[in-house]
Write a protein that holds these residues in place. Structure first.
Motif, PDB file in Angstrom:
ATOM      1  N   ASP A 170       0.839  -1.209   0.000  1.00  0.00           N
ATOM      2  CA  ASP A 170       0.000   0.000   0.000  1.00  0.00           C
ATOM      3  C   ASP A 170       0.871   1.254   0.000  1.00  0.00           C
ATOM      4  O   ASP A 170       0.606   2.210  -0.738  1.00  0.00           O
ATOM      5  CB  ASP A 170      -0.935   0.025   1.217  1.00  0.00           C
ATOM      6  CG  ASP A 170      -2.103  -0.931   1.085  1.00  0.00           C
ATOM      7  OD1 ASP A 170      -2.361  -1.427  -0.039  1.00  0.00           O
ATOM      8  OD2 ASP A 170      -2.762  -1.201   2.110  1.00  0.00           O
ATOM      9  N   ARG A 171       1.920   1.245   0.836  1.00  0.00           N
ATOM     10  CA  ARG A 171       2.811   2.413   0.904  1.00  0.00           C
ATOM     11  C   ARG A 171       3.512   2.630  -0.435  1.00  0.00           C
ATOM     12  O   ARG A 171       3.582   3.757  -0.938  1.00  0.00           O
ATOM     13  CB  ARG A 171       3.842   2.215   2.025  1.00  0.00           C
ATOM     14  CG  ARG A 171       4.620   3.496   2.329  1.00  0.00           C
ATOM     15  CD  ARG A 171       5.753   3.271   3.282  1.00  0.00           C
ATOM     16  NE  ARG A 171       6.932   2.974   2.461  1.00  0.00           N
ATOM     17  CZ  ARG A 171       7.893   2.154   2.795  1.00  0.00           C
ATOM     18  NH1 ARG A 171       7.866   1.507   3.924  1.00  0.00           N
ATOM     19  NH2 ARG A 171       8.917   1.959   1.987  1.00  0.00           N
ATOM     20  N   LEU A 172       3.994   1.550  -1.033  1.00  0.00           N
ATOM     21  CA  LEU A 172       4.700   1.676  -2.309  1.00  0.00           C
ATOM     22  C   LEU A 172       3.769   2.107  -3.435  1.00  0.00           C
ATOM     23  O   LEU A 172       4.183   2.857  -4.327  1.00  0.00           O
ATOM     24  CB  LEU A 172       5.401   0.363  -2.661  1.00  0.00           C
ATOM     25  CG  LEU A 172       6.570  -0.028  -1.758  1.00  0.00           C
ATOM     26  CD1 LEU A 172       7.102  -1.397  -2.144  1.00  0.00           C
ATOM     27  CD2 LEU A 172       7.666   1.023  -1.798  1.00  0.00           C
ATOM     28  N   GLU A 173       2.525   1.647  -3.407  1.00  0.00           N
ATOM     29  CA  GLU A 173       1.560   2.086  -4.424  1.00  0.00           C
ATOM     30  C   GLU A 173       1.379   3.598  -4.368  1.00  0.00           C
ATOM     31  O   GLU A 173       1.332   4.260  -5.401  1.00  0.00           O
ATOM     32  CB  GLU A 173       0.211   1.384  -4.231  1.00  0.00           C
ATOM     33  CG  GLU A 173       0.209  -0.045  -4.721  1.00  0.00           C
ATOM     34  CD  GLU A 173      -1.092  -0.772  -4.445  1.00  0.00           C
ATOM     35  OE1 GLU A 173      -1.898  -0.319  -3.598  1.00  0.00           O
ATOM     36  OE2 GLU A 173      -1.300  -1.828  -5.082  1.00  0.00           O
ATOM     37  N   HIS A 174       1.289   4.154  -3.162  1.00  0.00           N
ATOM     38  CA  HIS A 174       1.135   5.604  -3.016  1.00  0.00           C
ATOM     39  C   HIS A 174       2.419   6.338  -3.409  1.00  0.00           C
ATOM     40  O   HIS A 174       2.372   7.352  -4.095  1.00  0.00           O
ATOM     41  CB  HIS A 174       0.743   5.957  -1.583  1.00  0.00           C
ATOM     42  CG  HIS A 174      -0.677   5.604  -1.258  1.00  0.00           C
ATOM     43  ND1 HIS A 174      -1.172   4.321  -1.354  1.00  0.00           N
ATOM     44  CD2 HIS A 174      -1.707   6.368  -0.864  1.00  0.00           C
ATOM     45  CE1 HIS A 174      -2.440   4.311  -1.018  1.00  0.00           C
ATOM     46  NE2 HIS A 174      -2.805   5.540  -0.717  1.00  0.00           N
ATOM     47  N   GLU A 175       3.554   5.808  -2.980  1.00  0.00           N
ATOM     48  CA  GLU A 175       4.829   6.467  -3.269  1.00  0.00           C
ATOM     49  C   GLU A 175       5.181   6.410  -4.750  1.00  0.00           C
ATOM     50  O   GLU A 175       5.862   7.302  -5.253  1.00  0.00           O
ATOM     51  CB  GLU A 175       5.955   5.829  -2.440  1.00  0.00           C
ATOM     52  CG  GLU A 175       5.863   6.159  -0.968  1.00  0.00           C
ATOM     53  CD  GLU A 175       6.978   5.519  -0.158  1.00  0.00           C
ATOM     54  OE1 GLU A 175       7.941   5.010  -0.747  1.00  0.00           O
ATOM     55  OE2 GLU A 175       6.868   5.548   1.090  1.00  0.00           O
ATOM     56  N   SER A 176       4.738   5.377  -5.449  1.00  0.00           N
ATOM     57  CA  SER A 176       5.093   5.236  -6.862  1.00  0.00           C
ATOM     58  C   SER A 176       4.494   6.350  -7.714  1.00  0.00           C
ATOM     59  O   SER A 176       4.974   6.611  -8.815  1.00  0.00           O
ATOM     60  CB  SER A 176       4.682   3.868  -7.404  1.00  0.00           C
ATOM     61  OG  SER A 176       3.271   3.762  -7.457  1.00  0.00           O
ATOM     62  N   ALA A 177       3.474   7.035  -7.204  1.00  0.00           N
ATOM     63  CA  ALA A 177       2.902   8.173  -7.923  1.00  0.00           C
ATOM     64  C   ALA A 177       3.821   9.394  -7.817  1.00  0.00           C
ATOM     65  O   ALA A 177       3.747  10.296  -8.649  1.00  0.00           O
ATOM     66  CB  ALA A 177       1.519   8.503  -7.364  1.00  0.00           C
ATOM     67  N   GLU A 178       4.672   9.397  -6.796  1.00  0.00           N
ATOM     68  CA  GLU A 178       5.527  10.557  -6.537  1.00  0.00           C
ATOM     69  C   GLU A 178       6.995  10.344  -6.915  1.00  0.00           C
ATOM     70  O   GLU A 178       7.741  11.300  -7.095  1.00  0.00           O
ATOM     71  CB  GLU A 178       5.447  10.920  -5.043  1.00  0.00           C
ATOM     72  CG  GLU A 178       4.040  11.254  -4.592  1.00  0.00           C
ATOM     73  CD  GLU A 178       3.897  11.233  -3.078  1.00  0.00           C
ATOM     74  OE1 GLU A 178       4.919  11.136  -2.374  1.00  0.00           O
ATOM     75  OE2 GLU A 178       2.757  11.309  -2.614  1.00  0.00           O
ATOM     76  N   ARG A 179       7.417   9.079  -6.993  1.00  0.00           N
ATOM     77  CA  ARG A 179       8.825   8.795  -7.289  1.00  0.00           C
ATOM     78  C   ARG A 179       8.926   7.444  -7.972  1.00  0.00           C
ATOM     79  O   ARG A 179       8.018   6.619  -7.897  1.00  0.00           O
ATOM     80  CB  ARG A 179       9.658   8.791  -6.003  1.00  0.00           C
ATOM     81  CG  ARG A 179       9.293   7.634  -5.066  1.00  0.00           C
ATOM     82  CD  ARG A 179      10.248   7.568  -3.873  1.00  0.00           C
ATOM     83  NE  ARG A 179       9.870   6.522  -2.946  1.00  0.00           N
ATOM     84  CZ  ARG A 179      10.254   5.249  -3.035  1.00  0.00           C
ATOM     85  NH1 ARG A 179      11.040   4.858  -4.018  1.00  0.00           N
ATOM     86  NH2 ARG A 179       9.860   4.348  -2.141  1.00  0.00           N
ATOM     87  N   ASP A 180      10.075   7.224  -8.642  1.00  0.00           N
ATOM     88  CA  ASP A 180      10.345   5.914  -9.217  1.00  0.00           C
ATOM     89  C   ASP A 180      10.730   4.956  -8.102  1.00  0.00           C
ATOM     90  O   ASP A 180      11.514   5.315  -7.222  1.00  0.00           O
ATOM     91  CB  ASP A 180      11.498   5.997 -10.230  1.00  0.00           C
ATOM     92  CG  ASP A 180      11.080   6.708 -11.513  1.00  0.00           C
ATOM     93  OD1 ASP A 180       9.870   6.745 -11.815  1.00  0.00           O
ATOM     94  OD2 ASP A 180      11.977   7.219 -12.205  1.00  0.00           O
TER      95      ASP A 180
END
Length: 132
Positions: free
Chosen positions: A18-28
């Motif tokens: 869940d955290r990575l799904e959200h972060e992937s919108a902001e960074r590679d």
């Protein structure tokens, strides 16, 4: 046809995904993070009725996903994916397989449950060593 109880991901993996799904919108994502996401997102395809056929007919980056399974140490699943690579050259309809091809694919798919059984432990170890 693949028959295996769907993987029930531990909370630790679900929270990280869940955290990575959200972060992937902001960074590679890093290669290790991408590997975790590839494995997590690919398992439902492999668990589906058409399993390996569906995986190879999808628009996914097949080689990157195979490399991701390899990176986390899921060699049994890597072997099954590589052995079924020929499915990617077939039509969308699994019924177009010859009897020999269908039998061979069924034999490969029989190996999937063993690979899936070790997957959670492999992922938890990978997360601890590479993402912890």
């Amino acid at each position: 046809m693949f028959s295996h109880e769907p993987i029930e991901w531990p909370d630790e993996i679900e929270i990280l995904v869940d955290r990575l799904e959200h972060e992937s919108a902001e960074r590679d994502l890093s290669r290790e993070e991408r590997a975790l996401m590839d494995v997590y997102e690919t398992i439902p395809l492999l668990e589906s009725e058409d399993g390996l056929h569906e995986f190879w007919q999808s628009a996914l980056d097949h080689q990157r996903i195979i490399n991701s399974f390899d990176l986390i140490g899921a060699t049994a699943l890597v072997d099954s994916l590589n052995a079924s690579r020929w499915c990617g050259t077939r039509s969308q309809d699994r019924c177009d397989y010859s009897e020999t091809e269908a039998d061979y694919l069924a034999t490969i798919e029989e190996e999937l449950p063993a690979g899936m059984d070790e997957l959670i432990d492999l992922l938890l170890e990978f997360i601890e060593e590479e993402l912890g």
